[in-house]
Design a protein around this motif. Structure first.
Motif, PDB file in Angstrom:
ATOM      1  N   GLY A  45       1.218  -1.436   0.268  1.00 24.03           N
ATOM      2  CA  GLY A  45      -0.128   0.110  -0.086  1.00 24.03           C
ATOM      3  C   GLY A  45       0.733   1.309   0.272  1.00 24.03           C
ATOM      4  O   GLY A  45       2.066   0.901   0.150  1.00 24.03           O
ATOM      5  N   SER A  46       0.424   2.221  -0.016  1.00 22.75           N
ATOM      6  CA  SER A  46       1.009   3.602   0.316  1.00 22.75           C
ATOM      7  C   SER A  46       2.434   3.796   1.256  1.00 22.75           C
ATOM      8  O   SER A  46       2.863   4.759   1.053  1.00 22.75           O
ATOM      9  N   ALA A  47       1.936   2.694   2.578  1.00 22.98           N
ATOM     10  CA  ALA A  47       3.348   3.278   3.025  1.00 22.98           C
ATOM     11  C   ALA A  47       3.958   2.016   3.028  1.00 22.98           C
ATOM     12  O   ALA A  47       4.188   1.581   4.036  1.00 22.98           O
ATOM     13  N   GLY A  48       3.893   1.099   2.432  1.00 22.51           N
ATOM     14  CA  GLY A  48       4.714   0.219   2.443  1.00 22.51           C
ATOM     15  C   GLY A  48       3.479  -1.582   2.590  1.00 22.51           C
ATOM     16  O   GLY A  48       2.605  -1.768   1.706  1.00 22.51           O
ATOM     17  N   THR A  49       4.920  -2.252   2.920  1.00 19.46           N
ATOM     18  CA  THR A  49       3.806  -3.300   3.036  1.00 19.46           C
ATOM     19  C   THR A  49       3.230  -3.955   4.032  1.00 19.46           C
ATOM     20  O   THR A  49       2.482  -3.146   4.834  1.00 19.46           O
ATOM     21  N   ASP A  72     -11.057  -7.469  -9.552  1.00 16.60           N
ATOM     22  CA  ASP A  72     -11.215  -6.377 -10.270  1.00 16.60           C
ATOM     23  C   ASP A  72     -12.537  -5.912  -9.632  1.00 16.60           C
ATOM     24  O   ASP A  72     -14.252  -6.570 -10.205  1.00 16.60           O
ATOM     25  N   LEU A  73     -13.338  -5.024  -8.790  1.00 22.98           N
ATOM     26  CA  LEU A  73     -14.529  -5.314  -7.939  1.00 22.98           C
ATOM     27  C   LEU A  73     -15.340  -4.397  -8.573  1.00 22.98           C
ATOM     28  O   LEU A  73     -17.113  -4.228  -8.292  1.00 22.98           O
ATOM     29  N   ASP A  74     -14.917  -2.849  -8.252  1.00 21.86           N
ATOM     30  CA  ASP A  74     -15.246  -1.573  -8.707  1.00 21.86           C
ATOM     31  C   ASP A  74     -15.534  -1.467 -10.627  1.00 21.86           C
ATOM     32  O   ASP A  74     -15.398  -0.526 -11.071  1.00 21.86           O
ATOM     33  N   ASP A  75     -14.594  -1.992 -10.793  1.00 23.64           N
ATOM     34  CA  ASP A  75     -15.542  -2.642 -12.624  1.00 23.64           C
ATOM     35  C   ASP A  75     -14.588  -0.813 -13.294  1.00 23.64           C
ATOM     36  O   ASP A  75     -15.002  -0.447 -14.083  1.00 23.64           O
ATOM     37  N   ASP A  76     -13.013  -0.560 -13.211  1.00 19.00           N
ATOM     38  CA  ASP A  76     -12.663   0.511 -13.169  1.00 19.00           C
ATOM     39  C   ASP A  76     -11.266  -0.299 -14.125  1.00 19.00           C
ATOM     40  O   ASP A  76     -10.482   0.741 -14.712  1.00 19.00           O
ATOM     41  N   GLY A  77     -11.339  -1.382 -14.447  1.00 21.06           N
ATOM     42  CA  GLY A  77     -10.064  -2.405 -15.105  1.00 21.06           C
ATOM     43  C   GLY A  77      -8.894  -2.776 -14.018  1.00 21.06           C
ATOM     44  O   GLY A  77      -7.748  -3.071 -15.229  1.00 21.06           O
ATOM     45  N   ARG A  78      -9.000  -2.677 -12.680  1.00 16.39           N
ATOM     46  CA  ARG A  78      -7.914  -2.612 -11.634  1.00 16.39           C
ATOM     47  C   ARG A  78      -7.896  -3.612 -10.998  1.00 16.39           C
ATOM     48  O   ARG A  78      -9.650  -3.288 -10.429  1.00 16.39           O
ATOM     49  N   LYS A  79      -7.682  -4.397 -11.028  1.00 22.67           N
ATOM     50  CA  LYS A  79      -7.687  -5.536  -9.895  1.00 22.67           C
ATOM     51  C   LYS A  79      -7.804  -5.074  -8.671  1.00 22.67           C
ATOM     52  O   LYS A  79      -6.377  -4.444  -8.078  1.00 22.67           O
ATOM     53  N   ASP A  80      -8.652  -5.505  -7.767  1.00 17.83           N
ATOM     54  CA  ASP A  80      -8.565  -4.736  -5.838  1.00 17.83           C
ATOM     55  C   ASP A  80      -8.548  -6.188  -5.144  1.00 17.83           C
ATOM     56  O   ASP A  80      -7.581  -7.642  -5.680  1.00 17.83           O
ATOM     57  N   LEU A  81      -8.782  -5.280  -3.830  1.00 17.00           N
ATOM     58  CA  LEU A  81      -8.386  -7.074  -2.780  1.00 17.00           C
ATOM     59  C   LEU A  81      -9.224  -6.979  -1.871  1.00 17.00           C
ATOM     60  O   LEU A  81     -10.025  -5.860  -1.380  1.00 17.00           O
ATOM     61  N   LEU A  82     -10.026  -8.242  -2.319  1.00 15.88           N
ATOM     62  CA  LEU A  82     -10.910  -8.216  -0.600  1.00 15.88           C
ATOM     63  C   LEU A  82     -10.636  -9.502  -0.023  1.00 15.88           C
ATOM     64  O   LEU A  82      -9.963 -10.788  -0.253  1.00 15.88           O
ATOM     65  N   VAL A  83     -10.487  -9.641   1.468  1.00 16.74           N
ATOM     66  CA  VAL A  83      -9.507  -9.931   2.328  1.00 16.74           C
ATOM     67  C   VAL A  83     -10.611 -10.608   3.491  1.00 16.74           C
ATOM     68  O   VAL A  83     -11.452  -9.302   3.826  1.00 16.74           O
ATOM     69  N   GLU A 112      -4.942   1.685  -6.687  1.00 21.41           N
ATOM     70  CA  GLU A 112      -5.126   2.880  -6.438  1.00 21.41           C
ATOM     71  C   GLU A 112      -3.589   3.072  -7.793  1.00 21.41           C
ATOM     72  O   GLU A 112      -3.428   3.922  -7.443  1.00 21.41           O
ATOM     73  N   GLY A 113      -3.166   1.238  -7.818  1.00 25.04           N
ATOM     74  CA  GLY A 113      -1.581   1.770  -9.192  1.00 25.04           C
ATOM     75  C   GLY A 113      -2.095   1.397  -9.936  1.00 25.04           C
ATOM     76  O   GLY A 113      -3.725   1.565 -11.115  1.00 25.04           O
ATOM     77  N   THR A 114      -1.390   0.364 -10.922  1.00 27.98           N
ATOM     78  CA  THR A 114      -2.462  -0.381 -12.046  1.00 27.98           C
ATOM     79  C   THR A 114      -2.672  -2.150 -12.146  1.00 27.98           C
ATOM     80  O   THR A 114      -2.272  -1.973 -10.936  1.00 27.98           O
ATOM     81  N   ASN A 115      -3.495  -2.284 -13.151  1.00 24.79           N
ATOM     82  CA  ASN A 115      -3.396  -3.707 -12.979  1.00 24.79           C
ATOM     83  C   ASN A 115      -1.985  -4.827 -12.894  1.00 24.79           C
ATOM     84  O   ASN A 115      -2.348  -5.912 -12.658  1.00 24.79           O
ATOM     85  N   PHE A 132      -2.329  -0.732  -2.592  1.00 20.92           N
ATOM     86  CA  PHE A 132      -3.442  -1.330  -2.289  1.00 20.92           C
ATOM     87  C   PHE A 132      -3.550   0.217  -1.107  1.00 20.92           C
ATOM     88  O   PHE A 132      -2.528  -0.368  -0.051  1.00 20.92           O
ATOM     89  N   SER A 133      -4.478   0.678  -1.140  1.00 14.14           N
ATOM     90  CA  SER A 133      -4.737   1.584  -0.470  1.00 14.14           C
ATOM     91  C   SER A 133      -5.610   2.061   0.712  1.00 14.14           C
ATOM     92  O   SER A 133      -6.744   2.646   0.136  1.00 14.14           O
ATOM     93  N   GLY A 134      -5.882   2.053   1.700  1.00 12.33           N
ATOM     94  CA  GLY A 134      -6.611   2.126   2.877  1.00 12.33           C
ATOM     95  C   GLY A 134      -7.656   0.802   2.214  1.00 12.33           C
ATOM     96  O   GLY A 134      -8.065  -0.117   1.464  1.00 12.33           O
ATOM     97  N   PHE A 135      -8.595   0.387   3.503  1.00 12.02           N
ATOM     98  CA  PHE A 135      -9.614   0.089   3.080  1.00 12.02           C
ATOM     99  C   PHE A 135     -10.675   0.565   3.639  1.00 12.02           C
ATOM    100  O   PHE A 135     -11.061   1.733   4.464  1.00 12.02           O
ATOM    101  N   GLU A 136     -12.095  -0.101   3.368  1.00 15.38           N
ATOM    102  CA  GLU A 136     -13.620  -0.367   3.803  1.00 15.38           C
ATOM    103  C   GLU A 136     -14.226  -1.339   4.202  1.00 15.38           C
ATOM    104  O   GLU A 136     -13.983  -2.511   3.485  1.00 15.38           O
TER     105      GLU A 136
END
Length: 373
Positions: A215-219, A233-244, A257-260, A265-269
């Motif tokens: 993520g933005s802070a490192g590991t 890719d869960l938000d259909d922006d063409g980039r794979k996300d992380l569900l955990v 927030e990077g590329t495919n 991965f920066s922050g979570f909901e």
């Protein structure tokens, strides 16, 4: 007609999501033979094709430090659009139950994959001790049975060692760097997400190094530990996300927030179920599987946990799309009519949550007519 394969904890007509990528209804306990599934130890579910009958089946890892670690298979004896499960059998390895040593809060973590080039489904297994094993199918696709398994290894040629993430390995196969070859993503007890990039062929993986999701802070460290990752890719922006999943029984979404090819991965909901963050009781060790349960949108979630149950959270982004066609029409009218009558709370056809499939549900379909949003 009732819906015998599910027992709902609550009606799931109302749905919501903290971030809009997933709109999940309330938890529904998946049943077999009319009773909620309850495996010994910790459950690790997936909904996949086990045999070749055209129906997806339920594969569940079980076990712990107190119970044998094995893989249950519940064959789907229902219909393609109405799963129902009977009894179970255990996956076989070298002519006996596939069995490993469990430890603490994990028996084993199974995922059906096509690992080599023979077009037969194989079994990838994460272990409580932190290793990952591949069991190759020496039977058929219709009746899978597996060899004795082998530890997956990482390192340069001549310097390879067994993959070891410490403990509680939770593997997921995905093309992480967008190069057309499947890579290995593995969660672990310490909350990191381990990456093993494939330097070989897609049908003959070869891992040279171990790195970590960042993520933005490192590991990246998943809060409370015991990360159980899915990369998609869960938000259909063409980039794979992380569900955990994690120790506390929650489900977290990290946006890419990077590329495919180079995810960041920066922050979570916290993922919500009917407007409330998923947070299973106690230290539940949520182990999610993302897939398409019939009768609706594609992003349904199964979660295994410490109580041995299997919870289904339906994708409610278009609840009246009962046939999964992407729009609401005559096919969905037929789905309502074919199970007309009393239905257990949480039945997928009970669109207004009143416990009965009736004219009110037809009105919901008609009121939603047309393409799904």
């Amino acid at each position: 007609m009732t819906c015998p394969f599910l027992v709902a904890s609550l009606s799931w007509l109302v749905a919501g999501s903290a971030f809009g990528a997933l709109e999940l209804g309330n938890a529904i306990l998946v049943e077999a033979d009319g009773v909620a599934i309850d495996v010994p130890g910790y459950s690790v579910p997936s909904f996949v094709h086990w045999n070749e009958d055209g129906l997806k089946d339920l594969v569940v890892g079980e076990g712990s430090g107190s119970y044998d670690a094995r893989v249950r298979v519940y064959l789907n004896v229902g219909a393609e659009h109405l799963p129902q499960f009977g009894g179970f059998f255990h996956a076989q390895s070298d002519g006996a139950d596939l069995m490993l040593t469990g430890s603490g809060c994990l028996g084993l973590f199974p995922r059906v994959v096509y690992w080599d080039a023979d077009d037969r489904k194989d079994l990838l297994v994460g272990t409580a001790l932190g290793n990952v094993r591949i069991y190759l199918n020496v039977g058929t696709n219709d009746e899978p049975t597996f060899d004795g398994g082998a530890l997956l290894r990482v390192g340069l040629p001549g310097l390879k060692a067994s993959i070891d993430v410490g403990s509680r390995a939770t593997p997921h196969v995905v093309d992480y760097d967008d190069d057309g070859r499947r890579d290995l993503v593995v969660g672990a007890m310490d909350g990191r997400v381990f990456l093993f990039i494939n330097e070989g062929a897609d049908t003959s993986p070869d891992f040279h190094a171990m790195t970590f999701a960042t993520g933005s802070a490192g590991t990246l460290y998943v809060p409370t530990g015991r990360s159980s990752p899915i990369v998609v890719d869960l938000d259909d922006d063409g980039r794979k996300d992380l569900l955990v999943g994690n120790t506390n029984g929650q489900l977290l979404f990290y946006v890419n927030e990077g590329t495919n090819a180079a995810p960041l991965f920066s922050g979570f909901e916290y993922v919500e179920s009917s407007g409330v963050p998923i947070d299973l009781p106690g230290f539940a060790r949520s182990r999610p599987f993302l897939g398409d349960w019939p009768d609706g949108a594609p992003h349904d979630v199964l979660i295994g946990a410490s109580d041995g149950r299997v919870r289904l959270y339906r994708d409610m982004s278009c609840p009246a799309d009962l046939d999964g066609s992407g729009d609401v029409g005559f096919g969905d009218v037929l789905r309502v009519i074919e199970v007309w009558g009393v239905c257990a709370p949480g039945c997928t056809r009970d669109l207004n949550g009143n416990g009965t499939v009736d004219f009110a549900d037809l009105l919901v379909v008609i009121g939603s007519w047309g393409p799904c949003p």
